[in-house]
Design a protein around this motif. Structure first.
Motif, mmCIF file in Angstrom:
data_model
loop_
_atom_site.group_PDB
_atom_site.id
_atom_site.type_symbol
_atom_site.label_atom_id
_atom_site.label_comp_id
_atom_site.label_asym_id
_atom_site.label_seq_id
_atom_site.Cartn_x
_atom_site.Cartn_y
_atom_site.Cartn_z
ATOM 1 N N UNK A 181 7.995 51.023 9.381
ATOM 2 C CA UNK A 181 7.590 52.165 8.568
ATOM 3 C C UNK A 181 6.120 52.068 8.170
ATOM 4 N N UNK A 182 5.689 50.841 7.808
ATOM 5 C CA UNK A 182 4.279 50.659 7.453
ATOM 6 C C UNK A 182 3.379 50.945 8.646
ATOM 7 N N UNK A 183 3.803 50.495 9.840
ATOM 8 C CA UNK A 183 3.011 50.755 11.039
ATOM 9 C C UNK A 183 2.941 52.245 11.328
ATOM 10 N N UNK A 184 4.083 52.945 11.133
ATOM 11 C CA UNK A 184 4.082 54.392 11.350
ATOM 12 C C UNK A 184 3.153 55.091 10.357
ATOM 13 N N UNK A 185 3.191 54.641 9.088
ATOM 14 C CA UNK A 185 2.303 55.221 8.079
ATOM 15 C C UNK A 185 0.841 54.982 8.434
ATOM 16 N N UNK A 186 0.566 53.747 8.897
ATOM 17 C CA UNK A 186 -0.818 53.430 9.276
ATOM 18 C C UNK A 186 -1.271 54.313 10.433
ATOM 19 N N UNK A 187 -0.390 54.507 11.401
ATOM 20 C CA UNK A 187 -0.751 55.352 12.546
ATOM 21 C C UNK A 187 -1.029 56.783 12.095
ATOM 22 N N UNK A 188 -0.167 57.281 11.161
ATOM 23 C CA UNK A 188 -0.395 58.647 10.671
ATOM 24 C C UNK A 188 -1.727 58.744 9.933
ATOM 25 N N UNK A 189 -2.038 57.742 9.092
ATOM 26 C CA UNK A 189 -3.294 57.769 8.333
ATOM 27 C C UNK A 189 -4.493 57.704 9.271
ATOM 28 N N UNK A 190 -4.399 56.793 10.266
ATOM 29 C CA UNK A 190 -5.510 56.662 11.220
ATOM 30 C C UNK A 190 -5.688 57.952 12.009
ATOM 31 N N UNK A 191 -4.569 58.533 12.443
ATOM 32 C CA UNK A 191 -4.658 59.777 13.205
ATOM 33 C C UNK A 191 -5.264 60.896 12.351
#
Length: 325
Positions: free
Chosen positions: A189-199
């Motif tokens: 979930x943290x990785x998904x959140x990071x990907x969304x923030x980076x995107x």
């Protein structure tokens, strides 16, 4: 007399029948004579002497399985129950040893299984018991083969089919597994959140970049338009300073018009009096004139300083030797 003959005939018939016996497939029969071993009969129809020979026992030659449950302690002081399944059979050539040397084979096998398991498991931690159960099974098979071959038995295979720790330990292990899975989920979930923030950040950066390019292109086109406007005004006798001031004032009134056209706008432009446009034009012309005067003075001053530096580096000619370079 007739009754006696009938009785003798019936007895003779039963004695004759008792002389024959059959042996089933995958079975061996031990025959004794007056209590002494006589022979081993294999599957088929056989004959024995009535009242002299007797069938001492039947030996099963099929593969048999014995399940042994052992409770023991691991190296980290956890009590576990292990279920060991032993598959064994009697060797056809050693039926005599299997029948006469060992009376209770199941008890003998169980004793050896207990001995081996309680010697191997205390060397291992609980997690290692689960991971190395095949090693435990191999050790049990090796020990049983060495012992049971003497008695006419061979061990086909041994399997550790169940490992059952104490209920509290099982609950603790389940909680550990649950916590580990939650940790994995949290990581994903943290990785998904990071990907969304980076995107999102990359999208915003790209938007700002494109917006900046648009503004730069807009300003470039505006500058080209201003240059063309100044050229047009110069051709009709208006100098560059007056033309620039006139263009700025024109844009000022265009801005006021655009603001007034929007009914929902609450923007207030200061100053906004009727005299503001005239004052802005006069101030701009005065500022352009002052800047030109300052620029001329700076050019003169810089020219004097440059000539002074050049004169300081010049070498005077000597009257005795005018050719000195």
């Amino acid at each position: 007399m007739n009754i006696t003959l009938i009785i003798l005939f019936v007895l003779g018939f039963f004695i004759l029948l008792s002389s024959f016996f059959t042996v089933r497939q995958q079975t061996a029969v031990v025959v004794e004579r007056f209590g002494k071993f006589l022979s081993i009969r294999q599957s088929g129809l056989h004959l024995k002497i009535p009242l002299i020979d007797r069938i001492a026992g039947r030996v099963n030659l099929k593969i048999q399985q014995l399940d042994v449950i052992i409770e023991t302690k691991t190296k980290d002081n956890v009590f576990v129950k292990l279920k060991v399944s032993v598959q064994f059979m009697v060797i056809r050539e050693t039926v005599y040893d299997a029948f006469y040397k060992l009376e209770y084979p199941h008890d003998q096998i169980t004793s050896y299984v207990f001995d081996v398991v309680r010697a191997e498991v205390p060397k291992l931690k609980l997690d290692d018991v689960f991971e190395r159960k095949d090693d435990i099974a191999i050790a049990v098979k090796r020990e049983l083969n060495e012992a049971m071959t003497t008695y006419g038995y061979t061990i086909i295979n041994t399997l550790v089919t169940d490992i059952d720790p104490d209920i509290q330990v099982k609950n603790a292990m389940n909680r550990i597994n649950a916590a580990d899975r939650e940790k994995t989920v949290a990581g994903f979930e943290a990785e998904a959140t990071r990907i969304r923030i980076v995107a999102k950040a990359e999208a915003e950066a790209e938007s700002k970049r494109l917006q900046g390019q648009g503004i730069a292109n807009q300003r470039r086109e505006i500058a080209k338009g201003l240059v063309e406007s100044v050229d047009v005004l110069n051709r009709v006798g208006i100098n560059s300073q007056e033309a620039s001031a006139l263009i700025v004032v024109t844009q000022h009134y265009d801005t006021l018009q655009a603001i007034g056209a929007d009914a929902n706008s609450n923007l207030i432009l200061l100053p906004n009096s009727p005299q503001a446009g005239s004052d802005m034009l006069n101030n701009m012309i005065a500022s352009f004139s002052a800047s030109n005067q300052v620029g001329e003075l700076m050019k003169k001053k810089n020219g004097k300083e440059r000539r002074k530096r050049e004169s300081d580096y010049e070498i005077p000619e000597s009257p005795e030797n005018p050719d000195i370079e």
